[in-house]
Design a protein around this motif. Structure first.
Motif, PDB file in Angstrom:
ATOM      1  N   THR A  73       0.809  -1.221   0.000  1.00 58.21           N
ATOM      2  CA  THR A  73       0.000   0.000   0.000  1.00 58.21           C
ATOM      3  C   THR A  73       0.843   1.273   0.000  1.00 58.21           C
ATOM      4  N   VAL A  74       2.116   1.148   0.349  1.00 57.33           N
ATOM      5  CA  VAL A  74       2.945   2.351   0.484  1.00 57.33           C
ATOM      6  C   VAL A  74       2.977   3.200  -0.794  1.00 57.33           C
ATOM      7  N   PRO A  75       3.259   2.624  -1.963  1.00 57.10           N
ATOM      8  CA  PRO A  75       3.326   3.474  -3.160  1.00 57.10           C
ATOM      9  C   PRO A  75       1.972   3.837  -3.767  1.00 57.10           C
ATOM     10  N   LEU A  76       0.903   3.251  -3.259  1.00 55.05           N
ATOM     11  CA  LEU A  76      -0.410   3.456  -3.872  1.00 55.05           C
ATOM     12  C   LEU A  76      -0.993   4.836  -3.575  1.00 55.05           C
ATOM     13  N   VAL A  77      -1.816   5.310  -4.489  1.00 55.85           N
ATOM     14  CA  VAL A  77      -2.628   6.502  -4.271  1.00 55.85           C
ATOM     15  C   VAL A  77      -3.990   6.029  -3.761  1.00 55.85           C
ATOM     16  N   ALA A  78      -4.409   6.546  -2.628  1.00 54.71           N
ATOM     17  CA  ALA A  78      -5.649   6.094  -1.998  1.00 54.71           C
ATOM     18  C   ALA A  78      -6.859   6.438  -2.861  1.00 54.71           C
ATOM     19  N   ARG A  79      -7.770   5.459  -2.957  1.00 51.61           N
ATOM     20  CA  ARG A  79      -9.000   5.678  -3.712  1.00 51.61           C
ATOM     21  C   ARG A  79     -10.245   5.569  -2.837  1.00 51.61           C
ATOM     22  N   LYS A  80     -10.042   5.303  -1.549  1.00 53.49           N
ATOM     23  CA  LYS A  80     -11.157   5.185  -0.627  1.00 53.49           C
ATOM     24  C   LYS A  80     -10.840   5.906   0.673  1.00 53.49           C
ATOM     25  N   GLY A  81     -11.882   6.322   1.386  1.00 52.43           N
ATOM     26  CA  GLY A  81     -11.705   6.889   2.715  1.00 52.43           C
ATOM     27  C   GLY A  81     -11.108   8.280   2.709  1.00 52.43           C
ATOM     28  N   ARG A  82     -10.798   8.743   3.916  1.00 54.04           N
ATOM     29  CA  ARG A  82     -10.278  10.097   4.073  1.00 54.04           C
ATOM     30  C   ARG A  82      -8.953  10.288   3.340  1.00 54.04           C
ATOM     31  N   ALA A  83      -8.145   9.235   3.259  1.00 51.22           N
ATOM     32  CA  ALA A  83      -6.858   9.348   2.576  1.00 51.22           C
ATOM     33  C   ALA A  83      -7.026   9.717   1.109  1.00 51.22           C
ATOM     34  N   SER A  84      -8.175   9.339   0.516  1.00 53.48           N
ATOM     35  CA  SER A  84      -8.389   9.637  -0.903  1.00 53.48           C
ATOM     36  C   SER A  84      -8.480  11.140  -1.156  1.00 53.48           C
ATOM     37  N   TYR A  85      -8.802  11.918  -0.121  1.00 51.26           N
ATOM     38  CA  TYR A  85      -8.887  13.372  -0.289  1.00 51.26           C
ATOM     39  C   TYR A  85      -7.523  13.983  -0.623  1.00 51.26           C
ATOM     40  N   LEU A  86      -6.455  13.256  -0.248  1.00 50.53           N
ATOM     41  CA  LEU A  86      -5.107  13.769  -0.475  1.00 50.53           C
ATOM     42  C   LEU A  86      -4.623  13.549  -1.900  1.00 50.53           C
ATOM     43  N   GLY A  87      -5.308  12.688  -2.642  1.00 52.70           N
ATOM     44  CA  GLY A  87      -4.873  12.409  -4.008  1.00 52.70           C
ATOM     45  C   GLY A  87      -3.468  11.840  -4.047  1.00 52.70           C
ATOM     46  N   GLU A  88      -2.632  12.386  -4.931  1.00 51.91           N
ATOM     47  CA  GLU A  88      -1.270  11.877  -5.110  1.00 51.91           C
ATOM     48  C   GLU A  88      -0.431  11.980  -3.837  1.00 51.91           C
ATOM     49  N   ARG A  89      -0.790  12.880  -2.954  1.00 55.53           N
ATOM     50  CA  ARG A  89      -0.009  13.048  -1.718  1.00 55.53           C
ATOM     51  C   ARG A  89      -0.162  11.859  -0.764  1.00 55.53           C
ATOM     52  N   SER A  90      -1.151  10.993  -1.018  1.00 59.73           N
ATOM     53  CA  SER A  90      -1.308   9.809  -0.167  1.00 59.73           C
ATOM     54  C   SER A  90      -0.280   8.730  -0.486  1.00 59.73           C
ATOM     55  N   ALA A  91       0.347   8.826  -1.646  1.00 59.65           N
ATOM     56  CA  ALA A  91       1.392   7.866  -2.003  1.00 59.65           C
ATOM     57  C   ALA A  91       2.607   8.057  -1.101  1.00 59.65           C
ATOM     58  N   GLY A  92       3.283   6.953  -0.819  1.00 60.57           N
ATOM     59  CA  GLY A  92       4.468   7.011   0.026  1.00 60.57           C
ATOM     60  C   GLY A  92       4.186   6.757   1.491  1.00 60.57           C
ATOM     61  N   HIS A  93       2.942   6.407   1.828  1.00 57.24           N
ATOM     62  CA  HIS A  93       2.553   6.160   3.212  1.00 57.24           C
ATOM     63  C   HIS A  93       1.898   4.789   3.350  1.00 57.24           C
ATOM     64  N   LEU A  94       2.182   4.124   4.447  1.00 59.24           N
ATOM     65  CA  LEU A  94       1.561   2.840   4.755  1.00 59.24           C
ATOM     66  C   LEU A  94       0.133   3.061   5.226  1.00 59.24           C
ATOM     67  N   ASP A  95      -0.807   2.313   4.660  1.00 61.91           N
ATOM     68  CA  ASP A  95      -2.197   2.471   5.079  1.00 61.91           C
ATOM     69  C   ASP A  95      -2.384   1.967   6.512  1.00 61.91           C
ATOM     70  N   PRO A  96      -2.951   2.778   7.398  1.00 64.42           N
ATOM     71  CA  PRO A  96      -3.096   2.359   8.800  1.00 64.42           C
ATOM     72  C   PRO A  96      -4.033   1.166   8.980  1.00 64.42           C
ATOM     73  N   GLY A  97      -5.082   1.063   8.175  1.00 65.97           N
ATOM     74  CA  GLY A  97      -5.970  -0.078   8.286  1.00 65.97           C
ATOM     75  C   GLY A  97      -5.304  -1.372   7.873  1.00 65.97           C
ATOM     76  N   ALA A  98      -4.465  -1.300   6.845  1.00 68.31           N
ATOM     77  CA  ALA A  98      -3.705  -2.477   6.438  1.00 68.31           C
ATOM     78  C   ALA A  98      -2.729  -2.875   7.544  1.00 68.31           C
TER      79      ALA A  98
END
Length: 209
Positions: free
Chosen positions: A169-194
């Motif tokens: 999930t680290v390199p992914l761009v979030a497509r669901k939840g609050r993280a999706s609001y960040l768009g490309e800025r969500s990439a580079g972070h480990l998803d907390p739910g995962a």
């Protein structure tokens, strides 16, 4: 090794301990791409579950899982409560009325848990959610169960696969939840739910050992 209601309760206590130990980590991860409450919300829910188990362990594995479901749904805020609550509720239904849970039963419970999460959250692999960790966990668990593995082996395989899925999930761009609001800025972070999915599966596997 097979699991009785007491064994399932002990495993959930271990999961609660893992949540407490990693509460700050989960808060940090969620603060990076969410609202920062994932760790505290989960801790509140599992603290409540431990209190209920202290008051008495239900008579069957299914009933213990159902208690976890209802407790998490009623006490965990944010998206995690409904998602984890649904996961445990579906797992409880899959287990049925057996007195002792075996390897295939554990794998079936994980499959139903994933189905519940997907139905509730409408997420799929690649969306940067707990589904990215839980999906490979289910596949690995089914494979080990089909080969005759017991509960401990099934959960060990699930935890290992979940760890790899979470890392993806680290390199992914979030497509669901609050993280999706960040768009490309969500990439580079480990998803907390995962990440919390991994922690719970590792705790359950450790207890099964």
């Amino acid at each position: 090794m097979a699991c009785t209601a007491e064994s399932v309760a002990a495993a959930l206590r271990a999961a609660a301990g893992a949540v407490v130990a990693h509460r700050d980590e989960l808060v940090r991860l969620d603060r990076e791409i969410g609202d920062g409450d994932h760790g505290e919300n989960l801790k509140r829910g599992f603290d409540a579950l431990v209190s209920k188990l202290d008051a008495g362990v239900p008579a069957s594995p299914s009933a213990v899982l159902r208690l976890a479901a209802t407790t998490l749904i009623s006490t965990v805020g944010g998206a995690a409560g409904p998602l984890y609550g649904t996961a445990f509720l579906r797992a409880s239904t899959a287990v049925g009325d057996v007195a002792v849970l075996d390897g295939p039963g554990a794998a079936a419970a994980l499959r139903s848990a994933l189905d519940g999460v997907v139905a509730r959250g409408k997420a799929e692999v690649g969306d940067k959610t707990m589904v990215d960790a839980l999906t490979p966990a289910v596949v690995a668990a089914a494979s080990v169960a089909a080969g005759g593995g017991g509960v401990a082996e099934v959960l060990e395989a699930a935890a290992e696969a979940a760890e790899q899925g979470a890392a993806s999930t680290v390199p992914l761009v979030a497509r669901k939840g609050r993280a999706s609001y960040l768009g490309e800025r969500s990439a580079g972070h480990l998803d907390p739910g995962a990440r919390s999915t991994v922690l719970l599966l590792r705790a359950l596997a450790g207890a099964a050992r």
